[in-house]
Structure formats: structure tokens, C-alpha cells
Design a protein around this motif. Structure first.
Motif, PDB file in Angstrom:
ATOM      1  N   THR A 126       0.815  -1.403   0.072  1.00 55.68           N
ATOM      2  CA  THR A 126       0.338   0.089  -0.040  1.00 55.68           C
ATOM      3  C   THR A 126       0.807   1.423   0.756  1.00 55.68           C
ATOM      4  O   THR A 126       0.573   2.552  -0.819  1.00 55.68           O
ATOM      5  CB  THR A 126      -0.832   0.413   0.805  1.00 55.68           C
ATOM      6  OG1 THR A 126      -1.809  -1.168   1.565  1.00 55.68           O
ATOM      7  CG2 THR A 126      -2.097   1.409   1.529  1.00 55.68           C
ATOM      8  N   LEU A 127       1.824   0.969   0.587  1.00 61.94           N
ATOM      9  CA  LEU A 127       2.835   2.781   1.037  1.00 61.94           C
ATOM     10  C   LEU A 127       3.561   3.217   0.259  1.00 61.94           C
ATOM     11  O   LEU A 127       3.699   4.208  -0.949  1.00 61.94           O
ATOM     12  CB  LEU A 127       3.354   2.531   2.528  1.00 61.94           C
ATOM     13  CG  LEU A 127       2.296   2.338   3.507  1.00 61.94           C
ATOM     14  CD1 LEU A 127       3.385   2.086   4.361  1.00 61.94           C
ATOM     15  CD2 LEU A 127       1.658   3.599   3.768  1.00 61.94           C
ATOM     16  N   THR A 128       3.968   1.608  -0.715  1.00 59.59           N
ATOM     17  CA  THR A 128       5.043   1.888  -1.936  1.00 59.59           C
ATOM     18  C   THR A 128       4.294   3.424  -3.207  1.00 59.59           C
ATOM     19  O   THR A 128       4.521   4.108  -3.407  1.00 59.59           O
ATOM     20  CB  THR A 128       5.828   0.951  -2.825  1.00 59.59           C
ATOM     21  OG1 THR A 128       6.874   0.657  -1.095  1.00 59.59           O
ATOM     22  CG2 THR A 128       6.579   1.462  -3.607  1.00 59.59           C
ATOM     23  N   PRO A 129       3.335   2.835  -3.389  1.00 58.02           N
ATOM     24  CA  PRO A 129       2.559   3.474  -4.224  1.00 58.02           C
ATOM     25  C   PRO A 129       2.067   4.963  -4.133  1.00 58.02           C
ATOM     26  O   PRO A 129       2.159   5.644  -4.554  1.00 58.02           O
ATOM     27  CB  PRO A 129       1.237   2.564  -5.016  1.00 58.02           C
ATOM     28  CG  PRO A 129       1.277   1.673  -4.344  1.00 58.02           C
ATOM     29  CD  PRO A 129       2.341   1.268  -3.307  1.00 58.02           C
ATOM     30  N   LEU A 130       1.280   4.503  -2.430  1.00 56.28           N
ATOM     31  CA  LEU A 130       1.029   5.837  -1.889  1.00 56.28           C
ATOM     32  C   LEU A 130       2.340   6.604  -1.736  1.00 56.28           C
ATOM     33  O   LEU A 130       1.694   8.319  -2.199  1.00 56.28           O
ATOM     34  CB  LEU A 130       0.925   5.790  -0.438  1.00 56.28           C
ATOM     35  CG  LEU A 130       0.254   6.907   0.099  1.00 56.28           C
ATOM     36  CD1 LEU A 130      -1.221   6.849  -0.470  1.00 56.28           C
ATOM     37  CD2 LEU A 130      -0.521   6.063   1.635  1.00 56.28           C
ATOM     38  N   ALA A 131       3.699   6.834  -1.706  1.00 57.99           N
ATOM     39  CA  ALA A 131       5.100   7.425  -1.497  1.00 57.99           C
ATOM     40  C   ALA A 131       5.484   8.416  -3.198  1.00 57.99           C
ATOM     41  O   ALA A 131       5.559   9.107  -2.484  1.00 57.99           O
ATOM     42  CB  ALA A 131       5.649   6.714  -1.451  1.00 57.99           C
ATOM     43  N   GLY A 132       4.148   7.809  -3.842  1.00 55.83           N
ATOM     44  CA  GLY A 132       4.792   7.773  -5.587  1.00 55.83           C
ATOM     45  C   GLY A 132       4.024   9.194  -5.274  1.00 55.83           C
ATOM     46  O   GLY A 132       4.036  10.463  -6.163  1.00 55.83           O
ATOM     47  N   TYR A 133       2.905   9.150  -4.459  1.00 55.88           N
ATOM     48  CA  TYR A 133       1.921  10.981  -5.139  1.00 55.88           C
ATOM     49  C   TYR A 133       2.327  12.244  -4.037  1.00 55.88           C
ATOM     50  O   TYR A 133       2.071  12.929  -3.800  1.00 55.88           O
ATOM     51  CB  TYR A 133       0.369  10.629  -4.412  1.00 55.88           C
ATOM     52  CG  TYR A 133      -0.118   9.623  -4.997  1.00 55.88           C
ATOM     53  CD1 TYR A 133      -0.697   9.572  -6.302  1.00 55.88           C
ATOM     54  CD2 TYR A 133      -0.284   8.765  -4.722  1.00 55.88           C
ATOM     55  CE1 TYR A 133      -1.001   8.908  -7.159  1.00 55.88           C
ATOM     56  CE2 TYR A 133      -1.836   7.752  -5.943  1.00 55.88           C
ATOM     57  CZ  TYR A 133      -1.522   8.038  -6.566  1.00 55.88           C
ATOM     58  OH  TYR A 133      -2.110   7.312  -7.650  1.00 55.88           O
ATOM     59  N   ALA A 134       3.795  11.395  -2.922  1.00 55.71           N
ATOM     60  CA  ALA A 134       4.249  12.410  -1.874  1.00 55.71           C
ATOM     61  C   ALA A 134       5.356  13.348  -2.518  1.00 55.71           C
ATOM     62  O   ALA A 134       5.985  13.100  -3.360  1.00 55.71           O
ATOM     63  CB  ALA A 134       4.460  12.007  -0.527  1.00 55.71           C
ATOM     64  N   SER A 135       5.192  15.048  -1.721  1.00 55.01           N
ATOM     65  CA  SER A 135       6.253  16.109  -2.692  1.00 55.01           C
ATOM     66  C   SER A 135       7.562  15.604  -1.176  1.00 55.01           C
ATOM     67  O   SER A 135       8.448  15.271  -1.133  1.00 55.01           O
ATOM     68  CB  SER A 135       5.950  16.938  -1.947  1.00 55.01           C
ATOM     69  OG  SER A 135       4.653  17.421  -2.768  1.00 55.01           O
ATOM     70  N   VAL A 136       6.916  14.889  -0.580  1.00 59.07           N
ATOM     71  CA  VAL A 136       7.832  14.439   1.027  1.00 59.07           C
ATOM     72  C   VAL A 136       7.886  13.529   1.285  1.00 59.07           C
ATOM     73  O   VAL A 136       6.467  13.312   2.128  1.00 59.07           O
ATOM     74  CB  VAL A 136       8.326  15.848   2.377  1.00 59.07           C
ATOM     75  CG1 VAL A 136       6.530  16.796   2.793  1.00 59.07           C
ATOM     76  CG2 VAL A 136       9.112  16.059   2.836  1.00 59.07           C
ATOM     77  N   VAL A 137       8.759  12.167   1.860  1.00 57.92           N
ATOM     78  CA  VAL A 137       8.135  11.326   2.615  1.00 57.92           C
ATOM     79  C   VAL A 137       9.520  11.450   3.895  1.00 57.92           C
ATOM     80  O   VAL A 137      10.326  11.578   3.690  1.00 57.92           O
ATOM     81  CB  VAL A 137       8.333  10.349   1.180  1.00 57.92           C
ATOM     82  CG1 VAL A 137       8.852   8.783   2.882  1.00 57.92           C
ATOM     83  CG2 VAL A 137       7.337  10.273   0.450  1.00 57.92           C
TER      84      VAL A 137
END
Ligand code: KDG
Length: 311
Positions: A178-189
Motif C-alpha cells: 500500500t505505502l510504496t504506491p502511496l509514496a509516489g504521490y508525496a512531495s515529502v516522505v
């Protein structure tokens, strides 16, 4: 527009000064990683809002009162008539070991869904802050968080994701999916070193994981190193910040404080070094006081801790 919108589960935290099994006096506090971040920003004078589901009883009322008392907008909160408040028990087992247990399965907060977030998201925010806790709560919560990240990023909103892996809620493999694709939307992780491979290839080391995230469009990867400070990866390279040395009495909430400090610096358009300085300063305030967020500074208190980025 608010400065920051965050969504998640607000927990009622019941703290025991000794072993839970022996009973005694518990104290009642608001908890929840996203609430902690919202409070951190509100204390510094930013306009912060929280959205989620709360129980339609006294515990839900407590959550809303606490948020409002801290100046966090809670108009986006839905009262769920059918489900109970999520609880967290915190027991101090030794001077420096606390143990956490949750009673949150089937809670109001875990029933978060896409419809709950339409209004708050449409109201607009400069930053949308998400964590890897909420998508672990239920399928509808996972859909809601993913939907919000996708919508916000498509609209050009700055999305922040704190990985915040909670082993009691899901496996590393499920979190990664779940989190790997979600991180693709983020500006900062934001992640601790052992969480980085949950947003990148399994087993990826820190440098590889950070490079992978930057390639996928993340602008800044922040690695929290606790008492060793933090490292930030950007296209321009790696920047380090030392922690502010304080006596740690309670580390719960420190990561949320760090994230709040960083996002405050982002909203104030500070450069990377000063964003990191504010992040480690807020982390120091959090660990030096009991409670998830109670010890966080107002803006005029930032300079109380030496080395912090004031102003
Ligand atoms: O970061 C602090 C949080 O862990 C705490 O407030 C509770 O949100 C919480 C969680 O799910 O663990």
C-alpha cells in the motif's frame, strides 16, 4: 484554505504510570499521529485542520474539544453513531520503557471512507499530511487515504507522507504493497531508517531507497535518526542535522513533532537547513516532555531549546 489538512484516526489514550495489570489511576489524553502533527502546526500559528470519524459519545466529544482547544479545525470530523472510539493504553513498565496496546478494531476512526474526505479536501489546503497508520486501519480507510493523496497531488497540493509503520496493525509486506504506491504521490516522505524499504524495493538500503523515491517524483526524503538527528535526501544531495541534546523522558510523538517542525518550516518557506533545524527542535520539545504533544512549543517558545530555528 488552511495551511495544513490532515486525516486519520484520533485515539483516546489512557496512560498508566505503572503496569496496567495492577490497575490504578489512568489519565486521559488525545493521541493519534495526525492529530499530533496538526497540533504541532497550530501551536506555531499555522492554520491546521483535521478530518476523520469520531464516536458520537463523550469520547468523541473529548477528541473534538481537545482539537478545538489546541486551535485545530475539526469541521471535517464526522460523528459515527454506530462505532466506538479507538483507545490506546500506554503503560509505563520501567523508567524508560512504555508499552502500548490498542483497542481500535472496528472503531469509528477505522471506518473512514472516501466520502468523509470530499468536503475537507475541496475546502483546500497548502499541505495535505498523511501517515501510513490510517491505511492500515481498514479497506475503506486505505481507499480514502489513497484517493486523497491522488486528488491532492493531481491538484498540485504539497502532499506529505510519514511512513509510521505500526507492526500491530499489519505486516511489512502488506504495508509495502500500500505505502510504496502511496509514496509516489508525496512531495515529502518521512521515515525512520528501518521503514524506508516499505516505500521502496524490499531490502533496499537507505541510499537506494531514497534515490528510488526521488526518481519517482518525491522532492525530499527525510530519514529520522532519533538521538542522532536526521538526514534529508534531495536531488541536490544529502543534508544532515544533529539532534538537539535534551533529557528524553517520553519519546512517543517525537516523530510527529519532527514532521510538524519540518512542515512548519516548509510553510514559512525556510531553506532545507532551517526546515531541518525546526524539525529537530520540535522533536526535542516532544521527547523532553510527557505526552504525545503536550510539550510542543508555541512560536515564541521555539528559542527555549538551544539550537532551534526561531522565528
Ligand atoms: O506517533 C504517536 C502515535 O503512535 C500515537 O499517538 C498513536 O497514532 C497512534 C498510533 O496509531 O500508534
Amino acid at each position: 484554505d488552511v495551511d495544513l489538512l490532515t486525516v486519520g484516526e484520533a485515539l483516546v489514550s489512557l496512560r498508566s504510570p505503572g503496569p496496567l495489570a495492577t490497575g490504578g489511576t489512568l489519565t486521559m489524553h488525545l493521541a493519534g499521529a495526525e492529530c499530533n502533527v496538526a497540533i504541532g502546526l497550530a501551536r506555531l500559528g499555522h492554520r491546521a485542520a483535521w478530518a476523520g470519524r469520531v464516536s458520537a459519545d463523550e469520547l468523541g466529544e473529548f477528541v473534538l474539544r481537545q482539537l478545538r482547544a489546541e486551535g485545530v479545525g475539526a469541521d471535517g470530523a464526522h460523528r459515527d453513531p454506530d462505532r466506538p472510539a479507538g483507545l490506546m493504553f500506554l503503560e509505563r513498565r520501567t523508567a524508560d520503557v512504555t508499552r502500548v496496546r490498542y483497542n481500535r478494531a472496528g472503531s469509528a476512526g477505522s471506518a473512514l471512507n472516501v466520502d468523509d474526505l470530499r468536503g475537507p479536501l475541496a475546502a483546500g489546503a497548502r499541505v495535505l499530511h498523511l501517515t501510513g497508520i490510517t491505511p492500515a486501519l481498514s479497506e475503506s480507510a486505505r481507499e480514502a487515504v489513497t484517493w486523497a493523496a491522488r486528488e491532492a497531488s493531481a491538484a498540485g497540493t504539497f502532499v506529505s507522507l510519514d511512513v509510521n509503520y505500526r507492526a500491530r496493525l499489519w505486516s511489512r509486506a502488506a504495508a509495502r504493497a500500500t505505502l510504496t504506491p502511496l509514496a509516489g504521490y508525496a512531495s515529502v516522505v518521512v521515515a525512520s531508517a528501518d521503514e524506508l524499504d516499505l516505500v521502496a524495493e524490499p531490502g533496499a538500503d537507505e541510499t537506494t531507497a531514497a534515490a528510488d523515491l526521488l526518481r519517482r517524483g518525491v522532492r525530499t526524503v527525510l530519514v529520522k535518526l532519533g538521538a542522532d538527528g536526521a538526514r534529508a535526501y534531495t536531488r541536490d544531495g544529502v543534508t544532515e542535522a544533529a539532534a538537539v541534546p535534551v533529557t528524553a523522558v517520553d519519546t512517543v510523538g517525537a516523530g510527529d513533532a519532527f514532521t510538524a517542525g519540518y512542515l512548519s518550516g516548509h510553510l514559512d518557506r525556510l531553506d532545507l537547513v532551517d526546515r531541518l533545524r525546526r524539525a529537530v527542535a520540535l522533536g526535542a520539545f516532544a521527547v523532553a516532555a510527557h505526552g504525545d504533544w503536550e510539550g510542543l512549543p508555541r512560536r515564541d517558545e521555539l528559542s527555549l531549546i538551544a539550537g532551534s530555528a526561531a522565528g
